[in-house]
Design a protein around this motif. Structure first.
Motif, mmCIF file in Angstrom:
data_model
loop_
_atom_site.group_PDB
_atom_site.id
_atom_site.type_symbol
_atom_site.label_atom_id
_atom_site.label_comp_id
_atom_site.label_asym_id
_atom_site.label_seq_id
_atom_site.Cartn_x
_atom_site.Cartn_y
_atom_site.Cartn_z
ATOM 1 N N LEU A 249 -21.304 10.202 32.568
ATOM 2 C CA LEU A 249 -20.997 9.530 33.596
ATOM 3 C C LEU A 249 -20.858 7.975 33.338
ATOM 4 C CD1 LEU A 249 -22.161 11.390 36.682
ATOM 5 C CD2 LEU A 249 -20.206 11.732 35.498
ATOM 6 N N SER A 250 -21.083 7.646 32.062
ATOM 7 C CA SER A 250 -21.192 6.370 31.766
ATOM 8 C C SER A 250 -19.840 5.904 31.448
ATOM 9 C CB SER A 250 -22.205 6.037 30.591
ATOM 10 O OG SER A 250 -23.521 6.131 30.947
ATOM 11 N N GLU A 251 -19.622 4.432 31.340
ATOM 12 C CA GLU A 251 -18.577 4.022 30.953
ATOM 13 C C GLU A 251 -18.155 4.304 29.468
ATOM 14 O OE1 GLU A 251 -16.179 -0.464 31.037
ATOM 15 O OE2 GLU A 251 -18.084 -0.139 32.145
ATOM 16 N N ARG A 252 -16.834 4.438 29.177
ATOM 17 C CA ARG A 252 -16.312 4.677 27.915
ATOM 18 C C ARG A 252 -15.265 3.854 27.327
ATOM 19 N NH1 ARG A 252 -14.074 9.239 29.291
ATOM 20 N NH2 ARG A 252 -16.402 10.180 29.196
ATOM 21 N N PRO A 253 -15.997 2.642 26.583
ATOM 22 C CA PRO A 253 -15.233 1.761 25.880
ATOM 23 C C PRO A 253 -14.521 1.922 24.638
ATOM 24 C CG PRO A 253 -17.443 1.180 25.618
ATOM 25 C CD PRO A 253 -17.364 2.289 26.762
ATOM 26 N N PRO A 254 -13.485 1.552 24.258
ATOM 27 C CA PRO A 254 -12.961 2.203 22.979
ATOM 28 C C PRO A 254 -13.677 1.908 21.693
ATOM 29 C CG PRO A 254 -12.009 0.216 23.540
ATOM 30 C CD PRO A 254 -12.770 0.434 24.745
ATOM 31 N N SER A 255 -14.805 1.222 21.788
ATOM 32 C CA SER A 255 -15.501 0.848 20.613
ATOM 33 C C SER A 255 -16.866 0.655 20.798
ATOM 34 C CB SER A 255 -14.794 -0.487 19.976
ATOM 35 O OG SER A 255 -15.000 -1.576 20.741
ATOM 36 N N GLY A 256 -17.981 0.265 20.051
ATOM 37 C CA GLY A 256 -19.318 0.029 20.061
ATOM 38 C C GLY A 256 -20.182 1.171 19.861
ATOM 39 N N TYR A 257 -19.777 1.953 19.045
ATOM 40 C CA TYR A 257 -20.674 3.344 18.984
ATOM 41 C C TYR A 257 -21.634 3.446 17.735
ATOM 42 C CZ TYR A 257 -17.858 4.957 22.718
ATOM 43 O OH TYR A 257 -17.287 4.817 24.074
ATOM 44 N N ASP A 258 -21.924 2.096 17.307
ATOM 45 C CA ASP A 258 -22.750 2.090 16.246
ATOM 46 C C ASP A 258 -23.983 1.757 16.746
ATOM 47 O OD1 ASP A 258 -23.108 -1.333 15.968
ATOM 48 O OD2 ASP A 258 -21.378 -0.581 17.146
ATOM 49 N N SER A 259 -24.967 2.120 15.687
ATOM 50 C CA SER A 259 -26.495 2.002 16.134
ATOM 51 C C SER A 259 -26.938 0.556 16.671
ATOM 52 C CB SER A 259 -27.381 2.633 15.131
ATOM 53 O OG SER A 259 -27.121 1.643 13.889
ATOM 54 N N GLY A 260 -26.395 -0.398 16.107
ATOM 55 C CA GLY A 260 -26.618 -1.750 16.528
ATOM 56 C C GLY A 260 -26.318 -1.810 18.079
ATOM 57 N N SER A 261 -24.995 -1.456 18.500
ATOM 58 C CA SER A 261 -24.545 -1.459 19.730
ATOM 59 C C SER A 261 -25.395 -0.758 20.731
ATOM 60 C CB SER A 261 -23.138 -0.987 19.987
ATOM 61 O OG SER A 261 -22.317 -1.880 19.084
ATOM 62 N N ALA A 262 -26.025 0.374 20.276
ATOM 63 C CA ALA A 262 -26.631 1.297 21.116
ATOM 64 C C ALA A 262 -27.967 0.595 21.491
ATOM 65 C CB ALA A 262 -26.864 2.714 20.389
ATOM 66 N N VAL A 263 -28.721 0.053 20.320
ATOM 67 C CA VAL A 263 -29.888 -0.590 20.674
ATOM 68 C C VAL A 263 -29.876 -1.896 21.744
ATOM 69 C CG1 VAL A 263 -31.493 -2.092 19.631
ATOM 70 C CG2 VAL A 263 -30.875 -0.041 18.313
ATOM 71 N N ARG A 264 -28.596 -2.457 21.599
ATOM 72 C CA ARG A 264 -28.381 -3.626 22.379
ATOM 73 C C ARG A 264 -28.116 -3.078 23.765
ATOM 74 N NH1 ARG A 264 -25.828 -5.446 17.886
ATOM 75 N NH2 ARG A 264 -23.698 -4.820 18.526
ATOM 76 N N ASP A 265 -27.185 -1.895 23.831
ATOM 77 C CA ASP A 265 -27.457 -1.122 25.288
ATOM 78 C C ASP A 265 -28.548 -0.897 25.761
ATOM 79 O OD1 ASP A 265 -24.562 -1.408 24.965
ATOM 80 O OD2 ASP A 265 -24.376 0.816 24.191
ATOM 81 N N ARG B 3 -20.904 -0.155 32.519
ATOM 82 C CA ARG B 3 -21.704 0.674 33.560
ATOM 83 C C ARG B 3 -22.286 1.859 33.142
ATOM 84 N NH1 ARG B 3 -18.103 2.883 35.751
ATOM 85 N NH2 ARG B 3 -16.046 2.340 34.813
ATOM 86 N N PHE B 4 -23.484 1.970 33.198
ATOM 87 C CA PHE B 4 -24.486 3.253 32.887
ATOM 88 C C PHE B 4 -24.854 4.092 33.929
ATOM 89 C CE2 PHE B 4 -24.775 0.372 29.246
ATOM 90 C CZ PHE B 4 -24.456 0.990 28.122
ATOM 91 N N HIS B 5 -24.740 5.222 33.740
ATOM 92 C CA HIS B 5 -25.233 6.396 34.544
ATOM 93 C C HIS B 5 -26.707 6.481 34.390
ATOM 94 C CE1 HIS B 5 -25.705 10.801 35.710
ATOM 95 N NE2 HIS B 5 -25.964 10.243 36.927
ATOM 96 N N VAL B 6 -27.536 6.248 35.216
ATOM 97 C CA VAL B 6 -29.015 6.221 35.115
ATOM 98 C C VAL B 6 -29.524 7.033 36.378
ATOM 99 C CG1 VAL B 6 -31.071 4.837 35.031
ATOM 100 C CG2 VAL B 6 -28.945 3.877 34.233
ATOM 101 N N GLN B 7 -30.575 7.923 35.786
ATOM 102 C CA GLN B 7 -31.640 8.552 36.853
ATOM 103 C C GLN B 7 -32.951 8.018 36.552
ATOM 104 O OE1 GLN B 7 -31.187 12.444 37.649
ATOM 105 N NE2 GLN B 7 -28.799 12.386 37.986
ATOM 106 N N ARG B 8 -33.757 7.710 37.381
ATOM 107 C CA ARG B 8 -35.169 7.077 37.423
ATOM 108 C C ARG B 8 -35.983 7.830 38.037
ATOM 109 N NH1 ARG B 8 -36.294 0.565 37.556
ATOM 110 N NH2 ARG B 8 -38.318 0.686 36.767
ATOM 111 N N LEU B 9 -36.917 8.488 37.486
ATOM 112 C CA LEU B 9 -37.903 9.254 38.073
ATOM 113 C C LEU B 9 -39.348 8.507 38.241
ATOM 114 C CD1 LEU B 9 -37.578 12.902 36.489
ATOM 115 C CD2 LEU B 9 -36.303 11.860 38.144
ATOM 116 N N PRO B 10 -39.924 8.584 39.350
ATOM 117 C CA PRO B 10 -41.031 7.616 39.489
ATOM 118 C C PRO B 10 -42.128 8.444 39.196
ATOM 119 C CG PRO B 10 -40.511 8.687 41.733
ATOM 120 C CD PRO B 10 -39.288 8.798 40.603
ATOM 121 N N ALA B 11 -43.143 8.058 38.537
ATOM 122 C CA ALA B 11 -44.560 8.670 38.172
ATOM 123 C C ALA B 11 -45.451 9.020 39.346
ATOM 124 C CB ALA B 11 -45.278 7.606 37.408
#
Length: 277
Positions: free
Chosen positions: A73-89, A10-18
């Motif tokens: 406010l995003s979900e905090r899992p115990p692992s997956g803080y490498d750059s590859g996971s960030a790109v996949r996120d 779960r990711f906390h997201v804010q989206r602003l329209p153009a």
């Protein structure tokens, strides 16, 4: 405010329209969303909101801000803080938002700039442009950051500070301290950063999109930024006088105007590319 499920988190997201502007129609239009990537540990999407996100939306750009994995406010899992996971996120998040069919302009601050560059290298067709604010590009920075985070982790472990801050009704400070403690002491964030690979000149040369790099005059990251723009075919460096790593606090509007101009150039380039395709 919204919660978006992406890459099983779960990711906390804010989206602003153009906003509709005279220059936002036609080729390119508002069709290059600007996506923000913030820095480490106590940072979150709010740091971009007033300095850059709102001005970009008002100038006719769709804007997406989100708290990185484990932050804000995003979900905090115990692992997956490498750059590859960030790109996949990021890729999964854009898909969940219905933005996977078009290139985006990534704006990254500090470690977020590192993640933006990793994304451009891993998924070049996804990235129309980059704005890198104080990006840590060299190996020594990684070593220094790991050392700094390790010391911070030790100071926060079993610390009474969050409870004391709460008792003093300093809720925001207490919350940020608790998030820092959780990230540093109960996830693999430090180990993941320590094991990440550093960039090479070959990486810089492989970046084909237009890139604006912004650094503070007194920042230790300026040498790495200069190396990047010497090697990348479409890199531009802007140095902000009197500042260090805190370029988002630049008071005169120079940062805002520089980023707005670059975003407009990225949009024009994407529109021209679409017409010639």
């Amino acid at each position: 405010m919204a919660e978006i499920l992406a890459n099983a988190l779960r990711f906390h997201v804010q989206r602003l329209p153009a906003a509709e502007t005279p220059g936002s129609g036609g080729a390119g239009g508002a069709g290059v969303p600007v996506v923000f990537l913030h820095g480490l540990v106590v940072d979150n999407l709010s740091s971009f909101y007033c300095p850059l996100a709102l001005p970009l939306a008002r100038a006719g750009h769709e804007v997406v801000l989100y708290d990185l994995r484990g932050h804000g406010l995003s979900e905090r899992p115990p692992s997956g803080y490498d750059s590859g996971s960030a790109v996949r996120d990021l890729v999964a998040l854009l898909s969940s938002l219905g933005l996977d069919g078009q290139p985006v302009h990534l704006v990254g601050n500090s470690y977020g700039g590192t993640l933006a560059l990793h994304t451009a290298l891993a998924r070049p067709g996804l990235v129309a442009g980059l704005t890198l604010l104080e990006p840590p590009l060299s190996g020594p920075w990684v070593e220094n950051m790991v050392d700094t985070l390790s010391v911070a982790a030790l100071s926060l472990e079993d610390s009474p500070v969050p409870a004391e801050l709460s008792s003093l009704r300093l809720r925001k400070a207490a919350k940020l301290t608790a998030i820092a403690d959780a990230l540093l002491n109960r996830t693999t964030l430090i180990d993941d950063i320590a094991s990440g690979r550093t960039f090479t000149p070959a990486d810089y040369a492989a970046v084909g999109c237009p890139v604006l790099v912004v650094c503070g005059e007194h920042s230790e990251l300026v040498p790495g930024a200069r190396e990047f723009v010497r090697t990348a075919s479409r890199g531009t460096l802007r140095i902000l006088p009197g500042l260090g790593h805190d370029v988002l606090k630049e008071p005169g509007g120079v940062l805002r105007e520089s980023v707005l101009a670059h975003a407009a150039a990225v949009r024009r380039a994407a529109g021209a590319g679409a017409l010639s395709a």
